[in-house]
Design a protein around this motif. Structure first.
Motif, PDB file in Angstrom:
ATOM      1  N   SER A   1      -9.609  -2.322   9.006  1.00  0.00           N
ATOM      2  CA  SER A   1      -8.403  -3.754   7.854  1.00  0.00           C
ATOM      3  C   SER A   1      -7.102  -3.179   7.579  1.00  0.00           C
ATOM      4  O   SER A   1      -6.178  -3.655   6.768  1.00  0.00           O
ATOM      5  CB  SER A   1      -9.533  -4.268   6.473  1.00  0.00           C
ATOM      6  N   GLY A   2      -7.430  -1.689   6.820  1.00  0.00           N
ATOM      7  CA  GLY A   2      -6.269  -0.728   6.620  1.00  0.00           C
ATOM      8  C   GLY A   2      -6.436  -0.604   5.135  1.00  0.00           C
ATOM      9  O   GLY A   2      -5.726   0.372   4.578  1.00  0.00           O
ATOM     10  N   PHE A   3      -7.456  -1.127   4.561  1.00  0.00           N
ATOM     11  CA  PHE A   3      -7.484  -0.728   3.110  1.00  0.00           C
ATOM     12  C   PHE A   3      -7.663   0.118   2.797  1.00  0.00           C
ATOM     13  O   PHE A   3      -8.322   0.820   1.749  1.00  0.00           O
ATOM     14  CB  PHE A   3      -8.895  -2.409   2.167  1.00  0.00           C
ATOM     15  N   SER A   4      -8.485   1.261   3.622  1.00  0.00           N
ATOM     16  CA  SER A   4      -8.618   2.908   3.403  1.00  0.00           C
ATOM     17  C   SER A   4      -8.687   3.844   4.360  1.00  0.00           C
ATOM     18  O   SER A   4      -8.190   3.728   5.464  1.00  0.00           O
ATOM     19  CB  SER A   4     -10.853   2.397   3.611  1.00  0.00           C
ATOM     20  N   GLU A   5      -8.204   5.135   3.794  1.00  0.00           N
ATOM     21  CA  GLU A   5      -7.242   5.821   4.509  1.00  0.00           C
ATOM     22  C   GLU A   5      -8.480   7.263   4.066  1.00  0.00           C
ATOM     23  O   GLU A   5      -8.262   7.203   2.787  1.00  0.00           O
ATOM     24  CB  GLU A   5      -6.282   6.105   3.745  1.00  0.00           C
ATOM     25  N   SER A   6      -8.154   7.799   4.098  1.00  0.00           N
ATOM     26  CA  SER A   6      -8.256   9.713   3.847  1.00  0.00           C
ATOM     27  C   SER A   6      -8.107  10.081   4.897  1.00  0.00           C
ATOM     28  O   SER A   6      -7.251  10.480   5.972  1.00  0.00           O
ATOM     29  CB  SER A   6     -10.161   9.498   3.992  1.00  0.00           C
ATOM     30  N   TYR A   7      -7.564  11.669   4.099  1.00  0.00           N
ATOM     31  CA  TYR A   7      -6.631  12.919   4.684  1.00  0.00           C
ATOM     32  C   TYR A   7      -7.380  13.944   4.820  1.00  0.00           C
ATOM     33  O   TYR A   7      -7.942  14.547   3.360  1.00  0.00           O
ATOM     34  CB  TYR A   7      -5.665  12.760   4.282  1.00  0.00           C
ATOM     35  N   ALA A   8      -6.241  15.243   5.603  1.00  0.00           N
ATOM     36  CA  ALA A   8      -7.381  16.714   5.692  1.00  0.00           C
ATOM     37  C   ALA A   8      -6.589  17.262   4.481  1.00  0.00           C
ATOM     38  O   ALA A   8      -5.537  15.979   3.850  1.00  0.00           O
ATOM     39  CB  ALA A   8      -6.945  17.030   6.752  1.00  0.00           C
ATOM     40  N   GLY A   9      -7.049  18.256   3.405  1.00  0.00           N
ATOM     41  CA  GLY A   9      -6.833  18.862   2.439  1.00  0.00           C
ATOM     42  C   GLY A   9      -5.288  19.720   2.649  1.00  0.00           C
ATOM     43  O   GLY A   9      -4.125  19.524   1.884  1.00  0.00           O
ATOM     44  N   PHE A  10      -4.557  19.227   3.775  1.00  0.00           N
ATOM     45  CA  PHE A  10      -3.066  20.166   3.788  1.00  0.00           C
ATOM     46  C   PHE A  10      -2.215  19.158   3.772  1.00  0.00           C
ATOM     47  O   PHE A  10      -1.053  19.311   4.509  1.00  0.00           O
ATOM     48  CB  PHE A  10      -3.366  21.374   5.743  1.00  0.00           C
ATOM     49  N   VAL A  11      -2.921  18.115   4.403  1.00  0.00           N
ATOM     50  CA  VAL A  11      -1.597  16.680   3.829  1.00  0.00           C
ATOM     51  C   VAL A  11      -1.087  16.546   2.635  1.00  0.00           C
ATOM     52  O   VAL A  11       0.259  16.440   2.191  1.00  0.00           O
ATOM     53  CB  VAL A  11      -2.063  15.053   4.000  1.00  0.00           C
ATOM     54  N   LYS A  12      -1.932  16.607   1.417  1.00  0.00           N
ATOM     55  CA  LYS A  12      -1.007  17.085   0.437  1.00  0.00           C
ATOM     56  C   LYS A  12      -1.008  16.358  -0.192  1.00  0.00           C
ATOM     57  O   LYS A  12       0.719  16.621  -0.314  1.00  0.00           O
ATOM     58  CB  LYS A  12      -0.589  18.611  -0.474  1.00  0.00           C
ATOM     59  N   GLY A  13      -0.259  15.004  -0.019  1.00  0.00           N
ATOM     60  CA  GLY A  13       0.231  13.762   0.007  1.00  0.00           C
ATOM     61  C   GLY A  13       1.602  14.170   0.785  1.00  0.00           C
ATOM     62  O   GLY A  13       2.742  13.022   0.985  1.00  0.00           O
ATOM     63  N   ARG A  14       1.747  14.528   2.176  1.00  0.00           N
ATOM     64  CA  ARG A  14       2.999  14.224   2.216  1.00  0.00           C
ATOM     65  C   ARG A  14       3.182  13.778   3.914  1.00  0.00           C
ATOM     66  O   ARG A  14       3.932  13.182   4.346  1.00  0.00           O
ATOM     67  CB  ARG A  14       3.004  15.987   3.160  1.00  0.00           C
ATOM     68  N   PHE A  15       1.567  12.710   4.478  1.00  0.00           N
ATOM     69  CA  PHE A  15       1.479  11.964   5.206  1.00  0.00           C
ATOM     70  C   PHE A  15       1.192  10.620   4.858  1.00  0.00           C
ATOM     71  O   PHE A  15       0.250  10.787   3.996  1.00  0.00           O
ATOM     72  CB  PHE A  15       0.352  13.043   6.302  1.00  0.00           C
ATOM     73  N   THR A  16       0.828   9.488   5.564  1.00  0.00           N
ATOM     74  CA  THR A  16       0.274   8.649   4.799  1.00  0.00           C
ATOM     75  C   THR A  16      -0.211   8.206   6.349  1.00  0.00           C
ATOM     76  O   THR A  16       0.884   7.731   7.681  1.00  0.00           O
ATOM     77  CB  THR A  16       1.297   7.665   4.330  1.00  0.00           C
ATOM     78  N   ILE A  17      -0.887   7.400   6.732  1.00  0.00           N
ATOM     79  CA  ILE A  17      -1.220   6.581   7.719  1.00  0.00           C
ATOM     80  C   ILE A  17      -1.066   5.531   7.766  1.00  0.00           C
ATOM     81  O   ILE A  17      -1.617   4.632   6.277  1.00  0.00           O
ATOM     82  CB  ILE A  17      -2.982   7.088   7.918  1.00  0.00           C
ATOM     83  N   SER A  18      -0.480   4.612   8.749  1.00  0.00           N
ATOM     84  CA  SER A  18      -0.927   2.690   8.330  1.00  0.00           C
ATOM     85  C   SER A  18      -1.267   2.565   9.633  1.00  0.00           C
ATOM     86  O   SER A  18      -0.797   2.836  10.595  1.00  0.00           O
ATOM     87  CB  SER A  18       0.321   2.122   7.462  1.00  0.00           C
ATOM     88  N   ARG A  19      -1.579   0.881   9.174  1.00  0.00           N
ATOM     89  CA  ARG A  19      -1.515   0.124  10.661  1.00  0.00           C
ATOM     90  C   ARG A  19      -1.133  -1.678  10.344  1.00  0.00           C
ATOM     91  O   ARG A  19      -1.149  -1.759   9.147  1.00  0.00           O
ATOM     92  CB  ARG A  19      -3.153   0.024  10.540  1.00  0.00           C
ATOM     93  N   ASP A  20      -0.786  -1.806  12.431  1.00  0.00           N
ATOM     94  CA  ASP A  20      -0.340  -3.395  12.118  1.00  0.00           C
ATOM     95  C   ASP A  20      -1.368  -4.003  13.581  1.00  0.00           C
ATOM     96  O   ASP A  20      -0.571  -3.784  14.517  1.00  0.00           O
ATOM     97  CB  ASP A  20       1.288  -3.401  12.685  1.00  0.00           C
ATOM     98  N   ASN A  21      -2.632  -4.572  12.464  1.00  0.00           N
ATOM     99  CA  ASN A  21      -3.109  -4.729  13.483  1.00  0.00           C
ATOM    100  C   ASN A  21      -2.079  -6.132  14.786  1.00  0.00           C
ATOM    101  O   ASN A  21      -2.651  -6.855  15.539  1.00  0.00           O
ATOM    102  CB  ASN A  21      -3.902  -5.452  12.709  1.00  0.00           C
ATOM    103  N   ALA A  22      -1.461  -6.990  13.925  1.00  0.00           N
ATOM    104  CA  ALA A  22      -0.903  -8.088  14.578  1.00  0.00           C
ATOM    105  C   ALA A  22      -0.520  -7.238  15.867  1.00  0.00           C
ATOM    106  O   ALA A  22       0.361  -7.731  17.396  1.00  0.00           O
ATOM    107  CB  ALA A  22       0.251  -8.548  14.282  1.00  0.00           C
ATOM    108  N   LYS A  23       0.560  -5.656  15.473  1.00  0.00           N
ATOM    109  CA  LYS A  23       0.954  -5.558  16.480  1.00  0.00           C
ATOM    110  C   LYS A  23       0.538  -3.981  17.359  1.00  0.00           C
ATOM    111  O   LYS A  23       0.853  -3.404  18.365  1.00  0.00           O
ATOM    112  CB  LYS A  23       1.833  -4.404  16.364  1.00  0.00           C
TER     113      LYS A  23
END
Length: 124
Positions: free
Chosen positions: A54-76
């Motif tokens: 759905s795109g409403f839940s994300e999780s990241y590895a510790g080394f990301v530390k707020g630098r990376f963001t994942i998003s998705r466009d299900n229509a595309k």
């Protein structure tokens, strides 16, 4: 079968930003958790982050530390990895992956489908 194709990798200077894309085809995209992994030369493939169908839940590895963001466009049928404040140690081949079997998957064996990878090089 699901096909995944990554794009957007290139050479970037330290401190720079880059957005990777992963285009999917062949399945109902919104059913899948999508993950990003990376593999540097001589190292094992490591988890970067995931996003729920759905795109409403994300999780990241510790080394990301707020630098990376994942998003998705299900229509595309596309998932993105926005990377900011890049460091030389972020240099790796980046892979996207898809799983319909596991929720909140952080291990590579939990993912069923993989792209071919895209090279990111962070260097002056």
């Amino acid at each position: 079968q699901m096909q995944l194709v990554e794009s957007g990798g290139r050479l970037v200077e330290p401190g720079g930003s880059l957005r990777l894309s992963c285009a999917a085809s062949g399945r109902i995209f919104s059913n899948y958790y999508m993950g990003w992994f990376r593999q540097a030369p001589g190292k094992e493939r490591e988890f970067v982050g995931y996003i729920s169908g759905s795109g409403f839940s994300e999780s990241y590895a510790g080394f990301v530390k707020g630098r990376f963001t994942i998003s998705r466009d299900n229509a595309k049928l596309t998932v993105y990895l926005q990377m900011n404040s890049l460091k030389p140690e972020d240099t790796a081949v980046y892979y996207c992956a898809a799983t319909e079997t596991f929720f909140k998957a952080t291990a590579h064996f939990q993912y069923d489908y993989w792209g071919q990878g895209t090279q990111v090089t962070v260097s002056p």
